[in-house]
Design a protein around this motif. Structure first.
Motif, PDB file in Angstrom:
ATOM      1  N   GLY A   1       0.816  -1.211   0.000  1.00 26.30           N
ATOM      2  CA  GLY A   1       0.000   0.000   0.000  1.00 26.30           C
ATOM      3  C   GLY A   1       0.846   1.257   0.000  1.00 26.30           C
ATOM      4  N   THR A   2       1.959   1.238   0.740  1.00 24.81           N
ATOM      5  CA  THR A   2       2.859   2.382   0.768  1.00 24.81           C
ATOM      6  C   THR A   2       3.514   2.595  -0.587  1.00 24.81           C
ATOM      7  OG1 THR A   2       3.299   1.995   3.116  1.00 24.81           O
ATOM      8  CG2 THR A   2       4.857   3.383   1.922  1.00 24.81           C
ATOM      9  N   LEU A   3       3.893   1.502  -1.244  1.00 26.02           N
ATOM     10  CA  LEU A   3       4.479   1.618  -2.579  1.00 26.02           C
ATOM     11  C   LEU A   3       3.467   2.191  -3.568  1.00 26.02           C
ATOM     12  CD1 LEU A   3       6.516  -1.726  -2.817  1.00 26.02           C
ATOM     13  CD2 LEU A   3       7.415   0.594  -2.539  1.00 26.02           C
ATOM     14  N   LEU A   4       2.216   1.776  -3.445  1.00 30.63           N
ATOM     15  CA  LEU A   4       1.163   2.321  -4.306  1.00 30.63           C
ATOM     16  C   LEU A   4       0.999   3.817  -4.061  1.00 30.63           C
ATOM     17  CD1 LEU A   4      -1.198   1.936  -6.302  1.00 30.63           C
ATOM     18  CD2 LEU A   4      -2.647   1.366  -4.339  1.00 30.63           C
ATOM     19  N   TRP A   5       0.989   4.229  -2.808  1.00 22.36           N
ATOM     20  CA  TRP A   5       0.864   5.640  -2.472  1.00 22.36           C
ATOM     21  C   TRP A   5       2.066   6.420  -3.008  1.00 22.36           C
ATOM     22  CZ3 TRP A   5       3.983   8.658   0.766  1.00 22.36           C
ATOM     23  CH2 TRP A   5       3.485   9.919   1.068  1.00 22.36           C
ATOM     24  N   SER A   6       3.263   5.848  -2.905  1.00 23.86           N
ATOM     25  CA  SER A   6       4.462   6.506  -3.421  1.00 23.86           C
ATOM     26  C   SER A   6       4.379   6.695  -4.935  1.00 23.86           C
ATOM     27  CB  SER A   6       5.712   5.690  -3.072  1.00 23.86           C
ATOM     28  OG  SER A   6       5.844   5.538  -1.665  1.00 23.86           O
ATOM     29  N   LEU A   7       3.819   5.695  -5.636  1.00 21.34           N
ATOM     30  CA  LEU A   7       3.643   5.813  -7.080  1.00 21.34           C
ATOM     31  C   LEU A   7       2.681   6.953  -7.407  1.00 21.34           C
ATOM     32  CD1 LEU A   7       4.092   4.753  -9.952  1.00 21.34           C
ATOM     33  CD2 LEU A   7       2.234   3.112  -9.557  1.00 21.34           C
ATOM     34  N   MET A   8       1.624   7.110  -6.622  1.00 18.88           N
ATOM     35  CA  MET A   8       0.686   8.215  -6.852  1.00 18.88           C
ATOM     36  C   MET A   8       1.378   9.552  -6.646  1.00 18.88           C
ATOM     37  SD  MET A   8      -3.014   6.977  -5.361  1.00 18.88           S
ATOM     38  CE  MET A   8      -2.465   6.894  -3.655  1.00 18.88           C
ATOM     39  N   MET A   9       2.258   9.640  -5.661  1.00 19.06           N
ATOM     40  CA  MET A   9       2.982  10.889  -5.429  1.00 19.06           C
ATOM     41  C   MET A   9       3.921  11.207  -6.596  1.00 19.06           C
ATOM     42  SD  MET A   9       1.788  12.143  -2.656  1.00 19.06           S
ATOM     43  CE  MET A   9       0.222  11.437  -3.230  1.00 19.06           C
ATOM     44  N   LEU A  10       4.542  10.169  -7.164  1.00 18.56           N
ATOM     45  CA  LEU A  10       5.402  10.385  -8.332  1.00 18.56           C
ATOM     46  C   LEU A  10       4.578  10.914  -9.514  1.00 18.56           C
ATOM     47  CD1 LEU A  10       7.771   7.275  -8.205  1.00 18.56           C
ATOM     48  CD2 LEU A  10       8.381   9.659  -7.769  1.00 18.56           C
ATOM     49  N   MET A  11       3.400  10.328  -9.721  1.00 18.65           N
ATOM     50  CA  MET A  11       2.517  10.808 -10.786  1.00 18.65           C
ATOM     51  C   MET A  11       2.108  12.251 -10.547  1.00 18.65           C
ATOM     52  SD  MET A  11      -0.044   7.639 -11.649  1.00 18.65           S
ATOM     53  CE  MET A  11       0.541   6.166 -12.506  1.00 18.65           C
ATOM     54  N   LEU A  12       1.836  12.569  -9.291  1.00 16.84           N
ATOM     55  CA  LEU A  12       1.452  13.931  -8.952  1.00 16.84           C
ATOM     56  C   LEU A  12       2.601  14.903  -9.243  1.00 16.84           C
ATOM     57  CD1 LEU A  12      -1.085  15.280  -7.702  1.00 16.84           C
ATOM     58  CD2 LEU A  12       0.104  15.199  -5.505  1.00 16.84           C
ATOM     59  N   GLY A  13       3.814  14.476  -8.925  1.00 13.41           N
ATOM     60  CA  GLY A  13       4.974  15.310  -9.218  1.00 13.41           C
ATOM     61  C   GLY A  13       5.163  15.523 -10.711  1.00 13.41           C
ATOM     62  N   TYR A  14       4.969  14.466 -11.499  1.00 13.33           N
ATOM     63  CA  TYR A  14       5.101  14.608 -12.949  1.00 13.33           C
ATOM     64  C   TYR A  14       4.018  15.536 -13.495  1.00 13.33           C
ATOM     65  CZ  TYR A  14       5.572  13.564 -17.884  1.00 13.33           C
ATOM     66  OH  TYR A  14       5.743  13.682 -19.238  1.00 13.33           O
ATOM     67  N   GLN A  15       2.815  15.447 -12.925  1.00 11.82           N
ATOM     68  CA  GLN A  15       1.750  16.362 -13.337  1.00 11.82           C
ATOM     69  C   GLN A  15       2.152  17.804 -13.107  1.00 11.82           C
ATOM     70  OE1 GLN A  15      -2.260  16.065 -12.008  1.00 11.82           O
ATOM     71  NE2 GLN A  15      -2.491  13.939 -12.608  1.00 11.82           N
ATOM     72  N   ALA A  16       2.793  18.070 -11.962  1.00  6.77           N
ATOM     73  CA  ALA A  16       3.202  19.438 -11.654  1.00  6.77           C
ATOM     74  C   ALA A  16       4.218  19.945 -12.673  1.00  6.77           C
ATOM     75  CB  ALA A  16       3.779  19.504 -10.240  1.00  6.77           C
ATOM     76  N   VAL A  17       5.239  19.130 -12.968  1.00  6.60           N
ATOM     77  CA  VAL A  17       6.291  19.556 -13.887  1.00  6.60           C
ATOM     78  C   VAL A  17       5.754  19.674 -15.310  1.00  6.60           C
ATOM     79  CG1 VAL A  17       8.519  18.929 -14.887  1.00  6.60           C
ATOM     80  CG2 VAL A  17       8.105  18.562 -12.450  1.00  6.60           C
ATOM     81  N   ALA A  18       5.128  18.596 -15.801  1.00  6.62           N
ATOM     82  CA  ALA A  18       4.638  18.598 -17.184  1.00  6.62           C
ATOM     83  C   ALA A  18       3.453  19.545 -17.351  1.00  6.62           C
ATOM     84  CB  ALA A  18       4.248  17.183 -17.599  1.00  6.62           C
ATOM     85  N   GLY A  19       2.612  19.658 -16.314  1.00  7.29           N
ATOM     86  CA  GLY A  19       1.452  20.539 -16.414  1.00  7.29           C
ATOM     87  C   GLY A  19       1.840  21.994 -16.517  1.00  7.29           C
ATOM     88  N   VAL A  20       2.829  22.417 -15.736  1.00  8.46           N
ATOM     89  CA  VAL A  20       3.295  23.797 -15.818  1.00  8.46           C
ATOM     90  C   VAL A  20       3.891  24.069 -17.202  1.00  8.46           C
ATOM     91  CG1 VAL A  20       5.024  25.421 -14.945  1.00  8.46           C
ATOM     92  CG2 VAL A  20       3.649  24.068 -13.347  1.00  8.46           C
ATOM     93  N   SER A  21       4.645  23.103 -17.731  1.00 12.14           N
ATOM     94  CA  SER A  21       5.221  23.268 -19.066  1.00 12.14           C
ATOM     95  C   SER A  21       4.132  23.368 -20.124  1.00 12.14           C
ATOM     96  CB  SER A  21       6.151  22.093 -19.382  1.00 12.14           C
ATOM     97  OG  SER A  21       7.269  22.075 -18.516  1.00 12.14           O
ATOM     98  N   LEU A  22       3.101  22.541 -19.993  1.00 14.27           N
ATOM     99  CA  LEU A  22       2.006  22.574 -20.956  1.00 14.27           C
ATOM    100  C   LEU A  22       1.235  23.883 -20.858  1.00 14.27           C
ATOM    101  CD1 LEU A  22       0.743  20.704 -23.127  1.00 14.27           C
ATOM    102  CD2 LEU A  22      -0.950  20.071 -21.419  1.00 14.27           C
ATOM    103  N   HIS A  23       1.104  24.391 -19.634  1.00 13.25           N
ATOM    104  CA  HIS A  23       0.423  25.675 -19.460  1.00 13.25           C
ATOM    105  C   HIS A  23       1.179  26.781 -20.183  1.00 13.25           C
ATOM    106  CE1 HIS A  23      -0.885  29.171 -16.661  1.00 13.25           C
ATOM    107  NE2 HIS A  23      -1.663  29.100 -17.722  1.00 13.25           N
TER     108      HIS A  23
END
Length: 484
Positions: free
Chosen positions: A419-441
């Motif tokens: 469960g912790t590994l799954l949560w960590s994967l979600m945090m990584l996705m969230l981080g990628y959203q922040a980086v790629a989302g700002v670039s896309l904006h």
């Protein structure tokens, strides 16, 4: 003293208030484009929810997901995972595809989190949820009426969804929030006419805005949901359905008598041909063609925003959009999962005691309404609209009479590390959203003039940010890392 389970359920109420704040605060107090501000608000709310509630419920979330890998289901889960990975890696723009994957995956995670936390909602939690939805409807109705009164002589139909870039985004929210407001009537020791009357007034204003703006998808969703709830629950749903019907009639009467958009000399009370598809038939036809021509992986995630057609960046239909961009097999799987969820809801209705049926009737009404609406809109990729979708669908899938804490604990797999590994994967996705989302904006902002020049008119076709056409971004910045 609230129990641990009750505390886990109350964040759902916080999610509703966050949704309301995402609509009202950018409109009333923050400068900038509502679409962009609401996208940022959605990202912050989703991130905070996954960070806090996801960490607390990581075991339950993993247990829910692990059901897909048990027994014969594994024969479906493994090819599904392979298709998802292939669709991203083989997409024309893999980095953009990964952004789309992270967005949809975290939206699905939010739905599951709401579902696993819903049984923990106490009676007071449900009361606050209903009161919060009704208060949201009231505050927005007052602010909207004030805005409409100021533009009465020169406004257009988009002024009947103030605070949103497009009136259709208001309709997406209305399809889910209006049924939740009905909880205020039924989640009390005894339903009362006074409570129904208090809710009917703001709901009548929301209905009026839907009628005047001719938001057909939301109207169809609410009406279809009402009919199905009447069939499923019968007399148990009389209070919420009667309240909704009275408010709908008030809104319809207002549309007929108080409609500034229709001139007295007009031959029809409608602003346009309501029998037209508004271009959706062409989008749907192209979706099926893309799914067939690019079988089995489709155009690639977010491919509708890069298909060479300067138009809407999504297909205005959830399943057809998935078929075009992710491939027909994944679209059919999503359809099967949705039908399975509907059957589960049907069985749950049949097993519920009479005391819980009126409450669940409101939730199922919202579930049907948002599902119908998303077949004619792009709510899953629009800010705030997606939050509404996640909240209502999660409540419908997770609802059951509240269990004792030890009963819930016994059903959860003790897979803390997984469960912790799954949560960590979600945090990584969230981080990628922040980086790629700002670039896309930044790309969307810089390429707006280029896209306007190519289209010959100033019009936005949003997907993640105000300007969502990837071909315009490629013209502006062909060497950008997202577009490689």
């Amino acid at each position: 003293m609230p129990t641990r389970c009750q505390l886990r359920g109350w964040w759902i109420v916080a999610l509703l208030f966050g949704l309301a704040a995402s609509v009202i605060l950018p409109w009333q107090y923050l400068p900038g484009t509502p679409f962009t501000l609401q996208r940022i608000a959605q990202w912050l709310i989703t991130g905070a929810t996954l960070l806090v509630a996801g960490l607390a419920l990581r075991r339950e979330l993993y247990a829910k997901l692990s059901l897909a890998w048990q027994g014969p289901r594994k024969l479906v889960a493994l090819p599904t995972l392979a298709l998802i990975v292939a669709a991203v890696l083989l997409a024309p723009l893999p980095r953009v595809a990964l952004l789309e994957l992270s967005y949809l995956a975290l939206l699905a995670a939010l739905i599951l989190l709401v579902a696993v936390a819903t049984p923990c909602l106490s009676t007071w939690g449900w009361r606050l949820l209903g009161a919060g939805a009704a208060l949201f409807c009231l505050v927005y109705a007052v602010l909207a009426l004030d805005h409409i009164s100021l533009v009465w002589d020169f406004g257009n139909r988009h002024d009947f969804g103030p605070g949103f870039d497009n009136v259709r985004f208001f309709a997406d929210v209305a399809a889910g929030v209006m049924p939740l407001a009905l909880l205020y009537v039924v989640v009390r020791p005894r339903p009362s006419w006074l409570a129904a009357a208090l809710v009917s007034v703001p709901l009548g204003v929301w209905w009026w805005m839907l009628w005047v703006s001719e938001s057909r998808a939301a109207l169809l969703g609410l009406i279809t949901g009402s009919l199905l709830v009447l069939w499923l629950f019968g007399r148990a749903a009389r209070w919420p359905l009667a309240t909704l019907a009275v408010s709908a009639l008030l809104g319809l009467l207002g549309w007929w008598l108080l409609n500034p958009l229709v001139q007295e000399t007009a031959a029809s009370p409608f602003l346009r041909d309501i029998t037209s598809s508004s271009g959706r038939l062409a989008l749907w036809s192209d979706s099926l063609r893309y799914a067939w021509q690019h079988f089995p992986l489709g155009l690639g995630p977010m491919g509708f925003a890069d298909d060479g057609q300067l138009r809407s960046a999504h297909a205005h239909n959830l399943f057809l959009n998935i078929a075009a961009e992710w491939g027909l097999p994944l679209a059919l799987l999503l359809l099967a999962v949705t039908l399975k969820a509907c059957l589960d809801i049907r069985r749950r209705v049949m097993s519920l005691d009479a005391a819980h049926q009126p409450l669940y009737a409101c939730v199922v009404l919202g579930f049907v309404s948002v599902l119908v609406n998303v077949q004619f809109a792009g709510a899953q990729v629009m800010p705030v609209s997606a939050l509404t979708l996640a909240l209502v669908v999660g409540l419908a899938l997770g609802f059951r009479p509240r269990q004792a804490p030890h009963e819930q604990h016994d059903t959860v797999s003790q897979a803390g590390l997984k469960g912790t590994l799954l949560w960590s994967l979600m945090m990584l996705m969230l981080g990628y959203q922040a980086v790629a989302g700002v670039s896309l904006h930044a790309l969307s902002r810089d390429s707006s003039a280029t896209c306007f020049e190519a289209m010959g008119r100033s019009s936005y076709y949003p997907r993640f940010w105000p300007q969502g056409r990837l071909e315009c971004m490629r013209l502006e910045a062909p060497a950008h890392w997202l577009l490689q």
